[in-house]
Design a protein around this motif. Sequence first.
Motif, PDB file in Angstrom:
ATOM      1  N   LEU A   9       0.927  -1.048  -0.023  1.00 37.22           N
ATOM      2  CA  LEU A   9      -0.111   0.185   0.137  1.00 37.22           C
ATOM      3  C   LEU A   9       0.972   1.336   0.078  1.00 37.22           C
ATOM      4  O   LEU A   9       0.502   2.375  -0.718  1.00 37.22           O
ATOM      5  N   MET A  10       2.017   1.301   0.723  1.00 40.67           N
ATOM      6  CA  MET A  10       2.874   2.452   0.785  1.00 40.67           C
ATOM      7  C   MET A  10       3.296   2.648  -0.415  1.00 40.67           C
ATOM      8  O   MET A  10       3.700   3.685  -0.815  1.00 40.67           O
ATOM      9  N   SER A  11       3.790   1.667  -1.290  1.00 33.80           N
ATOM     10  CA  SER A  11       4.278   1.821  -2.539  1.00 33.80           C
ATOM     11  C   SER A  11       3.517   2.222  -3.738  1.00 33.80           C
ATOM     12  O   SER A  11       4.067   2.939  -4.626  1.00 33.80           O
ATOM     13  N   ALA A  12       2.119   2.140  -3.377  1.00 37.56           N
ATOM     14  CA  ALA A  12       1.191   2.904  -4.363  1.00 37.56           C
ATOM     15  C   ALA A  12       1.359   4.141  -4.615  1.00 37.56           C
ATOM     16  O   ALA A  12       1.232   4.597  -5.471  1.00 37.56           O
ATOM     17  N   ARG A  26       9.084   4.117 -16.145  1.00 40.55           N
ATOM     18  CA  ARG A  26       8.313   3.098 -15.208  1.00 40.55           C
ATOM     19  C   ARG A  26       8.922   1.863 -15.334  1.00 40.55           C
ATOM     20  O   ARG A  26       8.584   1.055 -14.530  1.00 40.55           O
ATOM     21  N   GLU A  27       9.939   1.267 -16.213  1.00 36.79           N
ATOM     22  CA  GLU A  27      10.836   0.242 -16.169  1.00 36.79           C
ATOM     23  C   GLU A  27      11.914   0.257 -15.200  1.00 36.79           C
ATOM     24  O   GLU A  27      12.344  -0.643 -14.705  1.00 36.79           O
ATOM     25  N   LYS A  28      12.132   1.280 -14.632  1.00 39.71           N
ATOM     26  CA  LYS A  28      13.123   1.580 -13.441  1.00 39.71           C
ATOM     27  C   LYS A  28      12.755   1.405 -12.118  1.00 39.71           C
ATOM     28  O   LYS A  28      11.477   1.249 -11.882  1.00 39.71           O
ATOM     29  N   ASN A  29      13.659   0.896 -11.378  1.00 38.85           N
ATOM     30  CA  ASN A  29      13.275   0.589  -9.742  1.00 38.85           C
ATOM     31  C   ASN A  29      12.731   2.033  -9.091  1.00 38.85           C
ATOM     32  O   ASN A  29      13.342   3.051  -9.613  1.00 38.85           O
ATOM     33  N   ILE A  30      11.833   1.764  -8.221  1.00 41.09           N
ATOM     34  CA  ILE A  30      11.168   2.863  -7.516  1.00 41.09           C
ATOM     35  C   ILE A  30      12.263   2.918  -6.271  1.00 41.09           C
ATOM     36  O   ILE A  30      12.375   1.943  -5.409  1.00 41.09           O
ATOM     37  N   GLU A  31      12.751   3.958  -5.825  1.00 40.69           N
ATOM     38  CA  GLU A  31      13.378   4.161  -4.567  1.00 40.69           C
ATOM     39  C   GLU A  31      12.787   5.406  -3.809  1.00 40.69           C
ATOM     40  O   GLU A  31      12.512   6.379  -4.214  1.00 40.69           O
ATOM     41  N   LEU A  32      12.441   5.033  -2.423  1.00 41.96           N
ATOM     42  CA  LEU A  32      11.832   5.962  -1.565  1.00 41.96           C
ATOM     43  C   LEU A  32      12.707   5.750  -0.338  1.00 41.96           C
ATOM     44  O   LEU A  32      12.983   4.875   0.160  1.00 41.96           O
ATOM     45  N   ASN A  33      13.128   7.243  -0.017  1.00 42.62           N
ATOM     46  CA  ASN A  33      13.978   7.386   1.280  1.00 42.62           C
ATOM     47  C   ASN A  33      13.136   8.359   2.203  1.00 42.62           C
ATOM     48  O   ASN A  33      12.895   9.405   1.607  1.00 42.62           O
ATOM     49  N   SER A  49       7.936  11.117   6.365  1.00 45.02           N
ATOM     50  CA  SER A  49       8.770  12.375   6.808  1.00 45.02           C
ATOM     51  C   SER A  49       9.958  12.377   6.928  1.00 45.02           C
ATOM     52  O   SER A  49      10.561  11.218   7.046  1.00 45.02           O
ATOM     53  N   GLY A  50      10.577  13.585   6.869  1.00 44.39           N
ATOM     54  CA  GLY A  50      11.880  13.683   7.303  1.00 44.39           C
ATOM     55  C   GLY A  50      12.833  13.365   5.860  1.00 44.39           C
ATOM     56  O   GLY A  50      13.053  12.413   5.658  1.00 44.39           O
ATOM     57  N   ASN A  51      12.952  14.624   5.120  1.00 49.94           N
ATOM     58  CA  ASN A  51      13.823  14.388   4.092  1.00 49.94           C
ATOM     59  C   ASN A  51      13.378  13.503   3.192  1.00 49.94           C
ATOM     60  O   ASN A  51      14.372  12.524   2.816  1.00 49.94           O
ATOM     61  N   VAL A  52      12.259  13.295   2.678  1.00 49.99           N
ATOM     62  CA  VAL A  52      11.593  12.354   1.736  1.00 49.99           C
ATOM     63  C   VAL A  52      12.198  12.605   0.427  1.00 49.99           C
ATOM     64  O   VAL A  52      12.178  13.605  -0.261  1.00 49.99           O
ATOM     65  N   VAL A  53      12.558  11.573  -0.326  1.00 47.34           N
ATOM     66  CA  VAL A  53      13.055  11.520  -1.852  1.00 47.34           C
ATOM     67  C   VAL A  53      12.348  10.290  -2.265  1.00 47.34           C
ATOM     68  O   VAL A  53      12.691   9.128  -1.769  1.00 47.34           O
TER      69      VAL A  53
END
Length: 171
Positions: A9-12, A26-33, A49-53
């Motif tokens: 759900l968070m990845s959505a 869209r074919e690349k990896n998704i990276e969330l920090n 939260s906190g320096n979201v990229v």
Amino acid sequence: MLHLKRLILMSACVITVSAWALPSDREKNIELNADKATFSERTGVMTYSGNVVIQQGTMRLNANSIVAQLNANKQIQTITAKGNPATFQQQISVDKGLAKGQGQTLVYNAETGIITLTGNAILTQDGASIRGNELRYSMNVGDIEVTGNQQRRVQLVIPPSSNRSFPSVKD
């Protein structure tokens, strides 16, 4: 299993944001920090939260915080990014430069396809720019509406080169 369900759900939130970029992105990896991530199944609210990229290919979103609201079907309804400023960039097409936008708040409405930038909003691409207090961009249609106020009137800058066009996500 519950941990995996929350992760999906968070990845959505990330997947919805990636719709703005090149098809090859869209074919690349998704990276969330982020420094912190939470999800409430009861309310359908995801918070980073906190320096979201968030990055996927050429698409990059930077914010102090991101809140995603899910609808009853567990699909993204709205994404709100806040920063000082919150920024995004993406390569729209191979023949154009990076499109960059920023505002104190960025709100994406998944149902309407409209992204609204407020608070010293600016959108730039290939030397052209438009800025104002609020900028509403329809990703489905390509329309842009910019409003100003007494402190910040709408400003449009168009470079002299004839092969450059007004910044937009869809041409």
